[in-house]
Design a protein around this motif. Structure first.
Motif, PDB file in Angstrom:
ATOM      1  N   LYS A 160      43.236  20.948  37.881  1.00 29.82           N
ATOM      2  CA  LYS A 160      42.903  21.965  38.889  1.00 29.82           C
ATOM      3  C   LYS A 160      43.181  23.365  38.322  1.00 29.82           C
ATOM      4  O   LYS A 160      42.337  24.266  38.402  1.00 29.82           O
ATOM      5  N   ALA A 161      44.368  23.528  37.729  1.00 30.08           N
ATOM      6  CA  ALA A 161      44.714  24.842  37.159  1.00 30.08           C
ATOM      7  C   ALA A 161      43.755  25.195  36.023  1.00 30.08           C
ATOM      8  O   ALA A 161      43.257  26.325  35.948  1.00 30.08           O
ATOM      9  N   ALA A 162      43.479  24.210  35.154  1.00 27.72           N
ATOM     10  CA  ALA A 162      42.617  24.485  33.995  1.00 27.72           C
ATOM     11  C   ALA A 162      41.226  24.901  34.449  1.00 27.72           C
ATOM     12  O   ALA A 162      40.601  25.796  33.863  1.00 27.72           O
ATOM     13  N   SER A 163      40.733  24.275  35.515  1.00 24.66           N
ATOM     14  CA  SER A 163      39.380  24.623  35.951  1.00 24.66           C
ATOM     15  C   SER A 163      39.342  26.028  36.570  1.00 24.66           C
ATOM     16  O   SER A 163      38.382  26.781  36.378  1.00 24.66           O
ATOM     17  N   LEU A 164      40.415  26.418  37.276  1.00 25.45           N
ATOM     18  CA  LEU A 164      40.478  27.781  37.812  1.00 25.45           C
ATOM     19  C   LEU A 164      40.555  28.813  36.673  1.00 25.45           C
ATOM     20  O   LEU A 164      39.914  29.874  36.725  1.00 25.45           O
ATOM     21  N   ILE A 165      41.308  28.478  35.652  1.00 26.11           N
ATOM     22  CA  ILE A 165      41.461  29.406  34.527  1.00 26.11           C
ATOM     23  C   ILE A 165      40.126  29.566  33.788  1.00 26.11           C
ATOM     24  O   ILE A 165      39.724  30.674  33.409  1.00 26.11           O
ATOM     25  N   GLN A 166      39.414  28.448  33.672  1.00 24.12           N
ATOM     26  CA  GLN A 166      38.094  28.501  33.016  1.00 24.12           C
ATOM     27  C   GLN A 166      37.128  29.378  33.826  1.00 24.12           C
ATOM     28  O   GLN A 166      36.370  30.180  33.276  1.00 24.12           O
ATOM     29  N   LYS A 167      37.205  29.232  35.155  1.00 23.10           N
ATOM     30  CA  LYS A 167      36.333  30.023  36.035  1.00 23.10           C
ATOM     31  C   LYS A 167      36.660  31.521  35.865  1.00 23.10           C
ATOM     32  O   LYS A 167      35.757  32.363  35.746  1.00 23.10           O
ATOM     33  N   ALA A 168      37.943  31.818  35.828  1.00 27.86           N
ATOM     34  CA  ALA A 168      38.362  33.218  35.671  1.00 27.86           C
ATOM     35  C   ALA A 168      37.844  33.772  34.346  1.00 27.86           C
ATOM     36  O   ALA A 168      37.313  34.890  34.289  1.00 27.86           O
ATOM     37  N   LYS A 169      37.956  32.986  33.283  1.00 27.99           N
ATOM     38  CA  LYS A 169      37.529  33.462  31.967  1.00 27.99           C
ATOM     39  C   LYS A 169      36.018  33.672  31.922  1.00 27.99           C
ATOM     40  O   LYS A 169      35.526  34.619  31.309  1.00 27.99           O
ATOM     41  N   HIS A 170      35.313  32.807  32.610  1.00 28.21           N
ATOM     42  CA  HIS A 170      33.859  32.944  32.654  1.00 28.21           C
ATOM     43  C   HIS A 170      33.480  34.280  33.302  1.00 28.21           C
ATOM     44  O   HIS A 170      32.620  35.009  32.810  1.00 28.21           O
ATOM     45  N   GLU A 171      34.156  34.614  34.406  1.00 23.90           N
ATOM     46  CA  GLU A 171      33.876  35.894  35.081  1.00 23.90           C
ATOM     47  C   GLU A 171      34.214  37.067  34.164  1.00 23.90           C
ATOM     48  O   GLU A 171      33.464  38.031  34.066  1.00 23.90           O
ATOM     49  N   ALA A 172      35.383  36.986  33.515  1.00 25.28           N
ATOM     50  CA  ALA A 172      35.821  38.112  32.672  1.00 25.28           C
ATOM     51  C   ALA A 172      34.869  38.319  31.494  1.00 25.28           C
ATOM     52  O   ALA A 172      34.550  39.454  31.140  1.00 25.28           O
ATOM     53  N   GLU A 173      34.408  37.203  30.910  1.00 31.21           N
ATOM     54  CA  GLU A 173      33.540  37.313  29.728  1.00 31.21           C
ATOM     55  C   GLU A 173      32.279  38.127  30.009  1.00 31.21           C
ATOM     56  O   GLU A 173      31.801  38.861  29.150  1.00 31.21           O
ATOM     57  N   THR A 174      31.788  38.023  31.249  1.00 30.64           N
ATOM     58  CA  THR A 174      30.548  38.733  31.569  1.00 30.64           C
ATOM     59  C   THR A 174      30.775  40.250  31.619  1.00 30.64           C
ATOM     60  O   THR A 174      29.832  41.019  31.727  1.00 30.64           O
ATOM     61  N   LEU A 175      32.037  40.670  31.542  1.00 26.56           N
ATOM     62  CA  LEU A 175      32.319  42.116  31.538  1.00 26.56           C
ATOM     63  C   LEU A 175      32.171  42.738  30.146  1.00 26.56           C
ATOM     64  O   LEU A 175      32.228  43.956  29.996  1.00 26.56           O
ATOM     65  N   GLY A 176      32.050  41.873  29.133  1.00 29.67           N
ATOM     66  CA  GLY A 176      31.783  42.413  27.797  1.00 29.67           C
ATOM     67  C   GLY A 176      33.011  42.589  26.929  1.00 29.67           C
ATOM     68  O   GLY A 176      34.055  42.000  27.180  1.00 29.67           O
ATOM     69  N   LYS A 177      32.877  43.470  25.928  1.00 28.73           N
ATOM     70  CA  LYS A 177      33.828  43.460  24.805  1.00 28.73           C
ATOM     71  C   LYS A 177      35.238  43.949  25.152  1.00 28.73           C
ATOM     72  O   LYS A 177      36.172  43.694  24.409  1.00 28.73           O
TER      73      LYS A 177
END
Ligand code: GRG
Length: 286
Positions: free
Chosen positions: A242-259
């Motif tokens: 559960k924690a790992a999937s939330l962390i993955q979701k967060a990283k996916h959102e952050a990545e779209t913000l760029g460099k």
């Protein structure tokens, strides 16, 4: 693809700035009546990971802002966090004698002063936000943070937690508790940073979703480390997923913000890393 920058590195870059801003922006120790100002400084100035204020600055930077411009909101969220710890440690709530490796505020200063210290920290947070300019931005920050800290945010989560402790067994209620008691202040930290960085509406929405997932994951990971909460209702492997999937979701959102999102990716990874050794310990107990 943007590479994560570790929480340690980001914290090294920002912690000194945050601590000096807290020192500068808290009422001076000698100001009358000195007891309350000493207690406020005691509750905020040493110890703590500074996860929330570091997140404010990292989110500001991720949307293209100058993190130094976000120091007042960073102090405000840390003051609210410190207030919640002071009140949570009181005998009527968790009754904890130690906090950040030293006597908790009520052990050091007595219960009456600890209650007032929490009140003063909460109030002072909004005094700091009122100094942000332009004034319209200050109002936006105050609206965001008061909602996150109030009865439909952190306090609501704490009230639900008290009820849950009397025999709750519903994962949906536990999710509400995590998202509100712990999650909302973390989410607001990210949003405040993005607002200070003058992020676009689209960037702020991404940061809001990132903050929601990170805030939720923070509590799930804390439960795994304490072998409490979710581990009363599910096995460690399920809680870890559960924690790992939330962390993955967060990283996916952050990545779209760029460099410039490297520090936000690293903050999310930090939660994953915290969970690993303790997860192994919990697992071996079962
Ligand atoms: C009593 C007003 C009031 C609110 C209660 C947030 C909260 C709600 C209570 C704080 C106690 C607690 C265990 C909250 C869960 C979130 C959590 C794990 C807090 C500890 O945060 P860290 O790990 O602490 O960031 P440091 O010391 O590193 O800042």
């Amino acid at each position: 693809m943007t590479q994560p920058i570790s929480f340690d590195k980001t914290s090294e870059r920002f912690s000194g700035l945050i601590t000096s801003a807290l020192r500068r922006n808290l009422p001076p120790r000698g100001a009358y009546p000195p007891e309350i100002h000493e207690a406020m400084r005691y509750a905020c100035l040493d110890g703590g990971k500074r996860f929330r204020p570091v997140l404010v600055l990292a989110a500001c930077e991720a949307v293209g802002g100058d993190p130094k411009q976000a120091l007042l909101p960073a102090c405000a969220v840390e003051l609210i966090h410190a207030y919640s710890l002071v009140h949570d440690d009181l005998p009527a709530l968790d009754n904890d004698e130690l906090r950040r490796g030293k006597p908790s505020c009520h052990k050091q200063f007595g219960e009456a002063l600890a209650i007032l210290t929490g009140d003063a920290l909460l109030t002072h947070a909004f005094q700091l936000l009122s100094r942000v300019r332009p004034a319209a931005k200050a109002v936006q920050l105050m609206s965001e943070l008061s909602y996150a800290a109030g009865s439909q945010g952190m306090i609501g989560g704490q009230v639900a937690d008290i009820q849950f402790a009397r025999g709750g067994n519903d994962v949906a209620v536990l999710d509400y508790i995590s998202q509100h008691k712990t999650g909302r202040l973390i989410q607001a930290s990210a949003v405040l940073g993005a607002v200070m960085g003058t992020g676009s509406q689209a960037q702020i929405q991404k940061i809001r979703r990132y903050g929601q997932a990170v805030g939720f994951a923070f509590q799930v990971v804390d439960d795994i480390m304490d072998a409490d909460g979710y581990l009363r209702l599910m096995d460690p492997e399920e809680a870890r997923r559960k924690a790992a999937s939330l962390i993955q979701k967060a990283k996916h959102e952050a990545e779209t913000l760029g460099k410039k999102s490297g520090p936000l990716l690293g903050l999310a990874d930090f939660l994953l890393e915290r969970m690993v050794p303790n997860y192994a310990a919990v697992d071996s107990k079962n």
